[in-house]
Design an enzyme around this catalytic site. Structure first.
Site, PDB file in Angstrom:
ATOM      1  N   LEU A   1      42.065  27.400  47.002  1.00 28.98           N
ATOM      2  CA  LEU A   1      40.916  27.740  47.565  1.00 28.98           C
ATOM      3  C   LEU A   1      39.560  27.678  47.043  1.00 28.98           C
ATOM      4  O   LEU A   1      38.687  27.333  47.229  1.00 28.98           O
ATOM      5  CB  LEU A   1      40.615  29.549  48.210  1.00 28.98           C
ATOM      6  CG  LEU A   1      41.689  29.405  49.654  1.00 28.98           C
ATOM      7  CD1 LEU A   1      41.601  31.122  49.613  1.00 28.98           C
ATOM      8  CD2 LEU A   1      41.194  29.052  50.652  1.00 28.98           C
ATOM      9  N   GLY A   2      39.752  27.600  45.711  1.00 26.61           N
ATOM     10  CA  GLY A   2      38.676  27.663  44.661  1.00 26.61           C
ATOM     11  C   GLY A   2      38.445  29.035  43.592  1.00 26.61           C
ATOM     12  O   GLY A   2      39.858  28.513  43.390  1.00 26.61           O
TER      13      GLY A   2
ATOM     14  N   GLY B   1      37.267  31.101  40.871  1.00 29.02           N
ATOM     15  CA  GLY B   1      35.961  32.085  40.673  1.00 29.02           C
ATOM     16  C   GLY B   1      35.880  32.331  39.270  1.00 29.02           C
ATOM     17  O   GLY B   1      36.321  31.580  38.307  1.00 29.02           O
ATOM     18  N   GLY B   2      34.879  33.297  38.459  1.00 26.36           N
ATOM     19  CA  GLY B   2      35.085  33.311  37.366  1.00 26.36           C
ATOM     20  C   GLY B   2      36.226  33.829  36.106  1.00 26.36           C
ATOM     21  O   GLY B   2      36.320  34.341  35.401  1.00 26.36           O
TER      22      GLY B   2
ATOM     23  N   LYS C   1      43.848  36.733  44.367  1.00 23.18           N
ATOM     24  CA  LYS C   1      43.165  35.865  43.196  1.00 23.18           C
ATOM     25  C   LYS C   1      44.132  35.544  41.830  1.00 23.18           C
ATOM     26  O   LYS C   1      44.087  37.024  41.186  1.00 23.18           O
ATOM     27  CB  LYS C   1      41.856  36.644  42.500  1.00 23.18           C
ATOM     28  CG  LYS C   1      41.008  36.297  41.689  1.00 23.18           C
ATOM     29  CD  LYS C   1      39.638  37.235  41.492  1.00 23.18           C
ATOM     30  CE  LYS C   1      38.632  36.718  42.147  1.00 23.18           C
ATOM     31  NZ  LYS C   1      37.776  35.842  41.979  1.00 23.18           N
TER      32      LYS C   1
ATOM     33  N   ASP D   1      27.473  40.135  39.635  1.00 23.15           N
ATOM     34  CA  ASP D   1      27.503  39.113  39.894  1.00 23.15           C
ATOM     35  C   ASP D   1      27.694  38.517  41.386  1.00 23.15           C
ATOM     36  O   ASP D   1      28.713  37.742  41.185  1.00 23.15           O
ATOM     37  CB  ASP D   1      29.260  38.400  38.779  1.00 23.15           C
ATOM     38  CG  ASP D   1      29.021  36.766  38.772  1.00 23.15           C
ATOM     39  OD1 ASP D   1      28.122  36.257  38.574  1.00 23.15           O
ATOM     40  OD2 ASP D   1      30.511  36.236  38.616  1.00 23.15           O
TER      41      ASP D   1
ATOM     42  N   GLY E   1      39.551  33.322  37.707  1.00 20.35           N
ATOM     43  CA  GLY E   1      40.235  33.120  37.641  1.00 20.35           C
ATOM     44  C   GLY E   1      40.751  31.854  39.048  1.00 20.35           C
ATOM     45  O   GLY E   1      39.535  32.154  40.110  1.00 20.35           O
ATOM     46  N   PRO E   2      41.734  31.634  39.406  1.00 24.45           N
ATOM     47  CA  PRO E   2      42.059  30.557  40.691  1.00 24.45           C
ATOM     48  C   PRO E   2      41.969  31.531  41.242  1.00 24.45           C
ATOM     49  O   PRO E   2      42.745  32.636  41.519  1.00 24.45           O
ATOM     50  CB  PRO E   2      42.743  29.687  40.193  1.00 24.45           C
ATOM     51  CG  PRO E   2      43.506  29.733  39.379  1.00 24.45           C
ATOM     52  CD  PRO E   2      42.734  31.132  37.962  1.00 24.45           C
ATOM     53  N   VAL E   3      41.627  31.506  43.356  1.00 18.92           N
ATOM     54  CA  VAL E   3      42.107  31.775  44.013  1.00 18.92           C
ATOM     55  C   VAL E   3      42.806  31.191  45.021  1.00 18.92           C
ATOM     56  O   VAL E   3      42.804  29.534  45.479  1.00 18.92           O
ATOM     57  CB  VAL E   3      41.146  32.263  45.287  1.00 18.92           C
ATOM     58  CG1 VAL E   3      41.149  33.226  46.002  1.00 18.92           C
ATOM     59  CG2 VAL E   3      39.639  32.987  44.117  1.00 18.92           C
TER      60      VAL E   3
END
Ligand SMILES: *[C@@H]1O[C@H](CO)[C@@H](O)[C@H](O)[C@H]1NC(C)=O
Ligand SMILES: *[C@@H]1O[C@H](CO)[C@@H](O)[C@H](O)[C@H]1NC(C)=O
Ligand SMILES: *[C@@H]1O[C@H](CO)[C@@H](O)[C@H](O)[C@H]1NC(C)=O
Ligand SMILES: *[C@@H]1O[C@H](CO)[C@@H](O)[C@H](O)[C@H]1NC(C)=O
Ligand SMILES: *[C@@H]1O[C@H](CO)[C@@H](O)[C@H](O)[C@H]1NC(C)=O
Ligand SMILES: *[C@@H]1O[C@H](CO)[C@@H](O)[C@H](O)[C@H]1NC(C)=O
Ligand SMILES: *[C@@H]1O[C@H](CO)[C@@H](O)[C@H](O)[C@H]1NC(C)=O
Ligand SMILES: *[C@@H]1O[C@H](CO)[C@@H](O)[C@H](O)[C@H]1NC(C)=O
Length: 833
Positions: free
Chosen positions: A522-523, A525-526, A544, A641, A528-530
């Site tokens: 999905l993307g 993030g700061g 995550k 964040d 790690g990947p999701v």
């Protein structure tokens, strides 16, 4: 780059009008080279002669590239003793000494014998001076060609600010000549500047740049392939490196592989070492690489036993096993005291070593080495000597041989990503034990956990579903569902503590996410990947996969996850559980069908889907979620964040805050050296957090204010560029607000749906949140009240803001000011009208 262009510009200006009447490659004894004459290398690559920098009345003898359009001087003879007029004469004496004479006053301005440490007044009888195509001017004895290899004198032995391919950078231990670079004073003055670049041979050789007498930058020791701290200066298809370390000489050299390209390494007047290529198409020097990248490259910025991690907004951390030597100063970002052993060493034989990876190795000034020892011998050697604080292979990236020992404090360590080196640091037995315990408990637990995992998952899924059922039927009441959630688990718990944790097995996750298939991603993030996943019961989840960064052991991590999972609020993304197996740590969330708020408001077409009333209710929802984190939950979570991409939207466009509690999961001053974590995002960070690492609920309020302005305006604070004075959305909004025209800020696509009082109020509240001083900013409670009422609001003071990777001075009050130091830029604040 601008600096280079600047320099080049001046060289262009200096327009040497020279009609060479003498253009041989050699000079013989008693021959005179006058002002209008030059010596040219055989292939016409380089030229030696007189030159006169722009904006200067001084004249110098130097070597420059002959073929390129911009005059680029690579070597200067009389850099500190310029000629003031054009009557200079360059001669080669019978004894093989190159002399620069001022014919007007009949004085000797410069002599090659003067620059030589081992008087080269040799027994030369028939000396010849020759400019080679490498850019080296050599003086040799006429005779067999062997003499060109070992000349009487060569300009390569006395570099100015430029390291050319083939030049030796380092020390000749026989003659004592220490070949180093010294920057020019300025673009038009080649005199000795403040900066010098050395191969420091005090301990194991390392690259350093000095400013005056002080080390300013350290490239680190040679690790057999490159300097430990400069993995960006790696051999490639254009050049390779030679490093020689023996009893006769210690030097670094780079060799050109493709000789059709012109390249040089220069120590700029600002102390930056830069690798440049000549671009024939652009007709200019292109910056290829520089070892000095960021503020972590400032020498010893984190003090002894500190480690600088540029991905951490606080920059400095203590190595694992160490704690701040002066916690108060450390909190105030005064890192000069560095860190100290958590458990002091007492030279107990039970002391051992812990391995740290991906580092720039510490200062080797106080080191010892032996190139033939093995790592095992090395460890023994270090252990025997109580003042030995760390060891590693001297040929670390190469064959993994040799021994390098450090004594005393370990200074100037930073993380350098995957190309970093490994260091074994001495620690007390108890410290090693506690680290070992948290590790082996994971190993033990893996065995224990896998067996009951199916059962656990089943129980959890059932209980989670039960809970949802229960939860959905209840009227939404902040603060209470967490207790119910807890009760729910306690009721289903069989007494085993593990059951308290919604734990998913790795195999479940792998199956759900199709083995972390790219299609499910999905993307990123700061942390790690999701990935999107579907459980067997068809529940859709978001997984995550945490970067391998948490220092926490199994217990700590699990406890944090349990706490976080108990935070339940309609404006928070629900944490369903986690998965811990081996190195893998994952958090399992409910899946949000509508992705992030950023994909709506920053997207030209999607943004039209969010009209004003939707945006206003999103602002309200975020505020309520944040209030819950700050005040209503038991944990008092500071998000740290908060940003548009961390706001997810559900099917009904309800905002849900994600990534909260991560700061708790990754808490502490200490990191494993190989971390790569990001807490906070530029553009959203309050000045006191970005600059000094002070975070509080008020730094979240600041981020909330930025978020509100972004939602109204539809543009990113960070990328916002106003064509006139303001480089930043918050400053621009403040100015418009003061002029009473803040409606200009509103996203164009909102024009039809706009509710003017609400927009005014939102911008006003946003501006109250981004005020410079934390104490001026409202709390989330009063923000909710302000959003929900029509009572008059305070006048916002100027916003504090943060640009790029620079630090803002927070000690000053609201007046305008501007200072400049190496890495810090204080932003000029706006004045009210
Ligand atoms: C150099 O040459 C130019 C043109 O040939 C002449 O005008 C000038 O006087 C010469 N300068 C010197 C110092 O010889
Ligand atoms: C040679 O070096 C000495 C001392 O290092 C200095 O005093 C002298 O001026 C220099 N001479 C020239 C011609 O550079
Ligand atoms: C080199 O030696 C000769 C005599 O051997 C001496 O006359 C001359 O001054 C010396 N030159 C330098 C630069 O030391
Ligand atoms: C100078 O160089 C010669 C060899 O070229 C060497 O024998 C001599 O020891 C050197 N002198 C000093 C002072 O280093
Ligand atoms: C580096 O490149 C030069 C020039 O191509 C070559 O002669 C030399 O052998 C190379 N050295 C290494 C260590 O690969
Ligand atoms: C380095 O270590 C080897 C093996 O232990 C030893 O033989 C050698 O003498 C050492 N060299 C130095 C310079 O200490
Ligand atoms: C330990 O190493 C230091 C630095 O090399 C040295 O001065 C000291 O004598 C050594 N001590 C022992 C006991 O070997
Ligand atoms: C260090 O490693 C490099 C690369 O493997 C090797 O070529 C070199 O000989 C090694 N140096 C020493 C001193 O062992």
């Amino acid at each position: 780059m601008t600096k280079i262009k600047f320099i080049i510009f001046f060289f262009l200006l200096s327009a040497f009008i020279i009609t060479p009447t003498h253009a041989a490659a050699t000079i013989t004894s008693n021959q005179i080279v006058r002002y209008n004459e030059t010596i040219v290398s055989p292939l016409e690559t380089f030229e030696l002669g007189f030159f006169n920098p722009a904006n200067s009345n001084n004249h110098y003898v130097g070597i420059w590239y002959k073929k390129i359009s911009t005059k680029t001087v690579v070597w200067v003879a009389n850099r500190n003793t310029p000629l003031t007029h054009t009557s200079g004469e360059l001669t080669l004496t019978l004894h093989g000494v190159l002399l620069l004479r001022d014919a007007t006053y009949d004085t000797i301005v410069w002599s090659s014998a003067n620059s030589s440490s081992n008087s080269s007044n040799s027994s030369a009888r028939n000396p010849i001076g020759k400019l080679l195509d490498t850019g080296n001017f050599i003086i040799y004895e006429k005779g067999d060609s062997m003499n060109e290899e070992e000349p009487i004198w060569q300009s390569f032995d006395f570099p100015t600010d430029t390291l050319l391919p083939g030049m030796k950078h380092g020390k000749n231990l026989v003659t004592g000549n220490d070949r180093h670079l010294t920057s020019w004073k300025s673009a038009d003055d080649p005199a000795f500047g403040d900066f010098s670049d050395w191969i420091d041979t005090k301990g194991y050789p390392q690259l350093i740049i000095r400013e005056g007498g002080e080390i300013m930058f350290r490239g680190g020791p040679w690790n057999a392939l490159w300097f430990s701290g400069t993995p960006n200066l790696k051999p490639n298809r254009f050049f390779n490196f030679t490093f020689v370390l023996n009893h006769r000489e210690i030097y670094f050299q780079y060799n050109q592989i493709d000789t059709s390209i012109l390249m040089r390494i220069i120590l700029q007047t600002n102390g930056h070492l830069e690798g440049l290529f000549w671009s024939t198409s652009k007709q200019e020097w292109i910056l290829y690489t520089s070892p000095q990248l960021d503020r972590c490259d400032r020498y010893a910025v984190c003090g002894p036993f500190g480690i600088c991690d540029i991905n951490n907004p606080l920059f400095c951390l203590c190595l694992n096993g160490f704690e701040p030597a002066s916690p108060d100063r450390w909190r105030n970002t005064d890192w000069s005291q560095g860190c100290r052993y958590t458990v002091p060493l007492d030279c107990n034989p039970s002391e051992g070593f812990k391995k740290f990876s991906n580092l720039k190795l510490p200062d080797t000034q106080w080191s010892w080495y032996n190139q033939t020892m093995t790592l095992v011998e090395c460890e023994k050697m270090c252990k025997r000597n109580c003042s030995c604080s760390a060891y590693t292979n001297s040929n670390m990236s190469g064959t993994g041989s040799g021994c390098l020992l450090w004594f005393g404090d370990l200074i100037d360590i930073r993380t350098v990503g995957e190309d970093g080196d490994t260091l074994y640091i001495r620690l007390s037995a108890s410290e090693l034990d506690s680290m070992e315990n948290s590790r082996s408990s994971i190993a033990r637990r893996r065995v224990r956990v896998i067996v009951p995992i199916a059962l656990v998952v089943l129980v959890i899924l059932v209980s989670t579903c039960l809970f949802y059922h229960f939860y959905k039927q209840k009227p939404q009441q902040e603060g209470t569902p967490e207790n119910e959630f807890q009760h729910d688990f306690e009721n289903t718990s069989t007494g085993d503590e593990d059951l308290e944790l919604p734990l998913f097995g790795l195999s479940t996750i792998l199956k759900a996410t199709n083995n972390f298939s790219m299609n499910n991603k999905l993307g990123e993030g700061g942390y790690g990947p999701v990935y999107k996943g579907v459980l067997e019961n068809e529940q859709v989840i978001a997984v995550k996969r945490l970067a391998k960064t948490s220092t926490q052991g199994f217990h700590e991590f699990k406890n944090e996850v349990i706490l976080i999972s108990k935070l339940q609020h309609r404006n928070l993304v629900k944490l369903l559980g986690c998965c811990i197996e081996g190195d893998e740590k994952m958090l399992v969330y409910e899946y949000m069908s509508n992705k992030g708020l950023d994909s709506f408001i920053f997207d030209k077409t999607q943004s039209e889907l969010l009209d004003w009333s939707a945006r206003y209710s999103i602002i309200n929802g975020i505020a309520r979620g944040l209030l819950y984190l700050h005040q209503d939950s038991r944990l008092r979570i500071i998000h740290r964040d908060l940003k548009v991409s961390n706001i997810l939207l559900d099917m009904d466009m309800n905002p849900k805050i994600s990534d909260f509690g991560m700061a708790r999961i990754f808490r502490g001053n200490q990191i494993e050296a190989n971390t790569d974590r990001v807490v906070g995002t530029y553009g959203y960070m309050a000045p006191e957090y970005a600059g000094d690492g002070l975070f509080s609920i008020k730094s979240d309020v600041y981020s909330f204010g930025v978020l509100v302005l972004e939602i109204v305006c539809g543009e990113k604070n960070r990328d916002f560029l106003h064509k006139e004075e303001y480089n930043n959305l918050t400053g621009h909004a403040w100015e418009l607000h003061n002029e009473g025209i803040s409606l200009q800020l509103v996203d164009k696509c909102l024009v039809e749906s706009i509710n003017i009082p609400q927009v005014h109020r939102s911008i006003h509240i946003g501006l109250l949140c981004v005020q410079r001083h934390p104490e001026d900013r409202p709390t989330m409670t009063s923000i909710i009240m302000m959003l929900g009422s029509e009572c008059p609001l305070l006048t916002p003071k100027e916003p504090g803001f943060y640009i790029g990777n620079t630090k803002q001075d927070t000690t000053e009050s609201s007046s305008s000011h501007k200072t400049n130091s190496n890495n810090e830029v204080t932003i000029t604040m706006l004045n009210g009208r």
